[in-house]
Design a protein around this motif. Structure first.
Motif, PDB file in Angstrom:
ATOM      1  N   ALA A  20     -42.530  45.842  -4.505  1.00 37.35           N
ATOM      2  CA  ALA A  20     -41.892  45.449  -4.172  1.00 37.35           C
ATOM      3  C   ALA A  20     -40.816  46.883  -3.794  1.00 37.35           C
ATOM      4  N   PHE A  21     -39.312  46.852  -3.041  1.00 35.60           N
ATOM      5  CA  PHE A  21     -38.595  47.383  -3.507  1.00 35.60           C
ATOM      6  C   PHE A  21     -37.526  47.165  -2.854  1.00 35.60           C
ATOM      7  N   ILE A  22     -36.725  47.718  -2.861  1.00 33.81           N
ATOM      8  CA  ILE A  22     -35.104  47.742  -2.040  1.00 33.81           C
ATOM      9  C   ILE A  22     -34.892  48.811  -1.724  1.00 33.81           C
ATOM     10  N   PHE A  23     -34.702  48.341   0.233  1.00 33.51           N
ATOM     11  CA  PHE A  23     -34.944  49.663   1.181  1.00 33.51           C
ATOM     12  C   PHE A  23     -32.822  49.674   1.345  1.00 33.51           C
ATOM     13  N   LEU A  24     -32.560  50.585   0.647  1.00 33.66           N
ATOM     14  CA  LEU A  24     -31.539  50.947   0.620  1.00 33.66           C
ATOM     15  C   LEU A  24     -30.695  51.816   2.257  1.00 33.66           C
ATOM     16  N   LEU A  71     -31.550  41.768  -4.198  1.00 33.66           N
ATOM     17  CA  LEU A  71     -32.554  41.406  -5.049  1.00 33.66           C
ATOM     18  C   LEU A  71     -32.465  39.969  -5.647  1.00 33.66           C
ATOM     19  N   SER A  72     -31.440  38.822  -5.258  1.00 37.23           N
ATOM     20  CA  SER A  72     -31.338  37.754  -4.684  1.00 37.23           C
ATOM     21  C   SER A  72     -32.843  37.267  -3.722  1.00 37.23           C
ATOM     22  N   ASP A  73     -33.114  38.067  -3.337  1.00 34.90           N
ATOM     23  CA  ASP A  73     -34.170  37.740  -1.894  1.00 34.90           C
ATOM     24  C   ASP A  73     -35.517  37.747  -2.720  1.00 34.90           C
ATOM     25  N   PRO A 113     -27.539  38.275   9.068  1.00 34.09           N
ATOM     26  CA  PRO A 113     -26.551  37.901   9.043  1.00 34.09           C
ATOM     27  C   PRO A 113     -27.164  36.405   7.682  1.00 34.09           C
ATOM     28  N   SER A 114     -26.373  36.393   6.710  1.00 34.27           N
ATOM     29  CA  SER A 114     -27.781  35.596   5.063  1.00 34.27           C
ATOM     30  C   SER A 114     -25.821  35.414   4.268  1.00 34.27           C
ATOM     31  N   GLY A 115     -26.458  33.985   3.780  1.00 31.14           N
ATOM     32  CA  GLY A 115     -25.547  34.189   2.759  1.00 31.14           C
ATOM     33  C   GLY A 115     -26.803  33.572   1.377  1.00 31.14           C
ATOM     34  N   PHE A 116     -25.966  33.648   0.088  1.00 31.28           N
ATOM     35  CA  PHE A 116     -27.039  34.026  -1.600  1.00 31.28           C
ATOM     36  C   PHE A 116     -26.144  32.789  -1.803  1.00 31.28           C
ATOM     37  N   PRO A 117     -27.194  31.902  -3.056  1.00 28.12           N
ATOM     38  CA  PRO A 117     -26.777  30.937  -4.269  1.00 28.12           C
ATOM     39  C   PRO A 117     -25.575  31.837  -5.235  1.00 28.12           C
ATOM     40  N   VAL A 118     -24.178  31.200  -5.338  1.00 26.42           N
ATOM     41  CA  VAL A 118     -23.325  32.113  -5.944  1.00 26.42           C
ATOM     42  C   VAL A 118     -23.044  31.187  -7.124  1.00 26.42           C
ATOM     43  N   GLU A 119     -22.512  31.747  -8.493  1.00 24.79           N
ATOM     44  CA  GLU A 119     -22.116  30.427  -8.914  1.00 24.79           C
ATOM     45  C   GLU A 119     -21.046  31.439  -9.108  1.00 24.79           C
ATOM     46  N   VAL A 238     -31.989  29.097  -6.848  1.00 22.57           N
ATOM     47  CA  VAL A 238     -31.808  28.156  -5.781  1.00 22.57           C
ATOM     48  C   VAL A 238     -32.979  28.944  -4.337  1.00 22.57           C
ATOM     49  N   ASP A 239     -34.369  27.923  -4.000  1.00 21.85           N
ATOM     50  CA  ASP A 239     -34.465  27.932  -3.027  1.00 21.85           C
ATOM     51  C   ASP A 239     -35.326  28.838  -3.062  1.00 21.85           C
ATOM     52  N   GLY A 240     -35.881  29.806  -4.332  1.00 15.39           N
ATOM     53  CA  GLY A 240     -36.548  30.948  -4.617  1.00 15.39           C
ATOM     54  C   GLY A 240     -35.750  32.440  -4.444  1.00 15.39           C
TER      55      GLY A 240
END
Length: 514
Positions: A20-24, A71-73, A113-119, A238-240
């Motif tokens: 797995a990787f992050i695409f920059l 990373l969150s994904d 577009p996408s949102g992410f779980p945030v504290e 949250v939800d994975g």
């Protein structure tokens, strides 16, 4: 064309890990985007730490955001310092526009577009759920750093902390520390510590106390206390998706040493409490250290040593650390050498100092067959960066000028109402907004002082009673005085009588002889 083909082949081979990787983004060559030359960052190498650098306005924060999103994904929790309060938009999906769609298509990464779980957290507790640490967990070296103590004063502070540890005196907040300082300087503890810990001079103690009071007056001492922040709360999902924890310090931006040192203390807590896990397929947590230059500026040697040790060893706990700053020269070489993943945005060379920083930066990158690195660094546009990372075998990859993909969440702050709702609806609200005042050093020492005062009072009373008895034993009543006088008179008269009788006998004997 041959040069372009070779470039794509080398980048493709270097930046396409097996896991797995992050695409920059995609490679840039001679100003042209080469979508086939994809630049990827292996997830398994994220605990080898990294650097995101570049001049103001070149896109560092957005690079940080796009890495945090992916990373969150991937289910990896993230911790971010939100210096200006403009990262809370990560919670909401961004809005599409023609420019973003065009950029995504050019990079073969369609914009979705996408949102992410945030504290949302805050050191003051005013713009987020409180994030506190106890004084004892902060430690003498870091506390000495925010109090701007010299080596001697920090050494005294270390002795005070050691005494507290050895005598089970919990140092929770400043009240505990101030009470203990007084107890060991002018109180009963002064004699107790002189042989084991050394005496504490009144001038040194006074300096430390004044600086503690000054920090209290700046309304930031509330970060020390309980309920203490539990590091397990940084590992939520949250939800994975990994939770992105934001520490908003926009209300204390004028206290850079305070918040940067607090971040290091948080890293120290992670290091002390997490188990060894070795190399994982993906990190347990990635910690982004914004405004990293503030951590190192004018820092004493003991403090820098502690930073270096934490960065070197924490990767074995599955934690990756990314430092974000303007120039690699902001980071000490002992730390910079441990940052295997580099994202370098544009640098400007307007002054001799800028030119020197550029020259030093170029030397930190591998040699390239395709770029004059010093020229590339001064001509990169917004959203572009020179990148080298560690591949899945831990080998530095080819240096590539990269056109970065855009973040998918809102690139800005939430509106005030949504922000407040997000804070209040969090389970962290009930957990951390209520302070706890348990029995700690201040209460224990107050009890000791009261017991000491009571013991001294009893000792003084016993001494006075003994003196009183002594005086009573030598004082005579009138009857005793009369009896003594009578006895003395009788003894004197008896002595005189005996003397007369003796003289009479001698005279009589003398007459007989005659």
């Amino acid at each position: 064309m041959g040069n372009q083909t070779t470039f794509i082949e080398k980048v493709t081979a270097s930046y396409n890990p097996k896991g797995a990787f992050i695409f920059l983004g995609a490679g840039l060559l001679n100003g042209e985007i080469l979508a086939q030359a994809k630049v990827n960052l292996p997830l398994k190498m994220m605990n080898r730490h990294g650097l995101i650098a570049g001049a103001t306005g070149t896109g560092k924060t957005r690079t940080l955001q796009l890495i945090a999103e992916q990373l969150s994904d991937a289910g990896v929790p993230v911790f971010l310092l939100d210096v200006k309060g403009d990262l809370s938009g990560l919670h909401q999906p961004g809005e599409s526009n023609p420019a973003l769609v065009e950029r995504g298509n050019a990079l073969q990464w369609p914009f979705e577009p996408s949102g992410f779980p945030v504290e949302l957290f805050s050191l003051s507790g005013k713009i987020g759920n409180p994030m506190r640490l106890t004084v004892e967990d902060f430690g003498p070296v870091m506390l000495g750093r925010i109090l701007d103590l010299n080596d001697t004063q920090t050494g005294v502070l270390a002795a005070v902390f050691k005494y507290a540890e050895d005598n089970q005196l919990p140092l929770v907040d400043f009240a505990d520390l101030k009470k203990l300082l007084g107890y060991l300087t002018d109180g009963p503890g002064a004699e107790e510590i002189k042989d084991t810990y050394g005496r504490i001079s009144g001038s040194t103690s006074g300096t430390i106390l004044r600086k503690l009071v000054a920090l209290e007056q700046q309304d930031v001492s509330d970060i020390f206390g309980e309920k203490e922040f539990e590091i397990d709360d940084l590992f939520g999902r949250v939800d994975g998706k990994g939770v992105i924890s934001l520490l908003n310090i926009s209300d204390i931006q004028d206290q850079p040493i305070l918040f940067s040192t607090f971040l290091l203390s948080l890293l120290s807590q992670l290091f002390k409490n997490l188990p060894e896990v070795g190399d994982l397929d993906k990190p347990k947590l990635v910690f982004f250290f914004e405004e990293a230059h503030l951590l190192f500026k004018d820092a004493p040697k003991a403090f820098l040593t502690q930073v270096e040790q934490i960065v070197r060893l924490i990767r074995s706990k599955g934690v990756g650390v990314f430092f974000c700053t303007q120039s690699p020269t902001d980071i000490p070489e002992s730390v910079l050498g441990q940052l295997g993943n580099r994202v370098q945005h544009a640098l400007r060379a307007f002054t001799p100092n800028d030119a020197e920083a550029l020259r030093k930066t170029v030397k930190t990158y591998p040699r390239s067959d395709f770029y004059e690195i010093d020229q590339v660094l001064t001509t990169l546009g917004i959203g572009q960066a020179l990148i080298t990372v560690l591949n899945d075998k831990g080998i530095p990859t080819e240096v590539v000028a990269t056109h970065l993909i855009p973040p998918r969440a809102v690139m800005g702050p939430l509106d005030e109402q949504t922000y407040d709702q997000l804070v209040g609806a969090s389970p962290m609200y009930d957990k951390y907004h209520q302070t706890v005042d348990r029995r700690s050093a201040s209460e224990i020492l107050e009890e000791k002082l009261q017991a000491h005062v009571a013991a001294e009072a009893r000792t003084a009373e016993a001494k006075e009673e003994a003196k009183s008895r002594s005086r009573k034993s030598t004082r005579q009543t009138p009857l005793e005085a009369a009896q003594k006088a009578a006895t003395t008179t009788l003894a004197r008269e008896a002595t005189k009588l005996l003397a007369r009788i003796a003289n009479g006998l001698v005279t009589a004997m003398f007459r007989r002889k005659r």
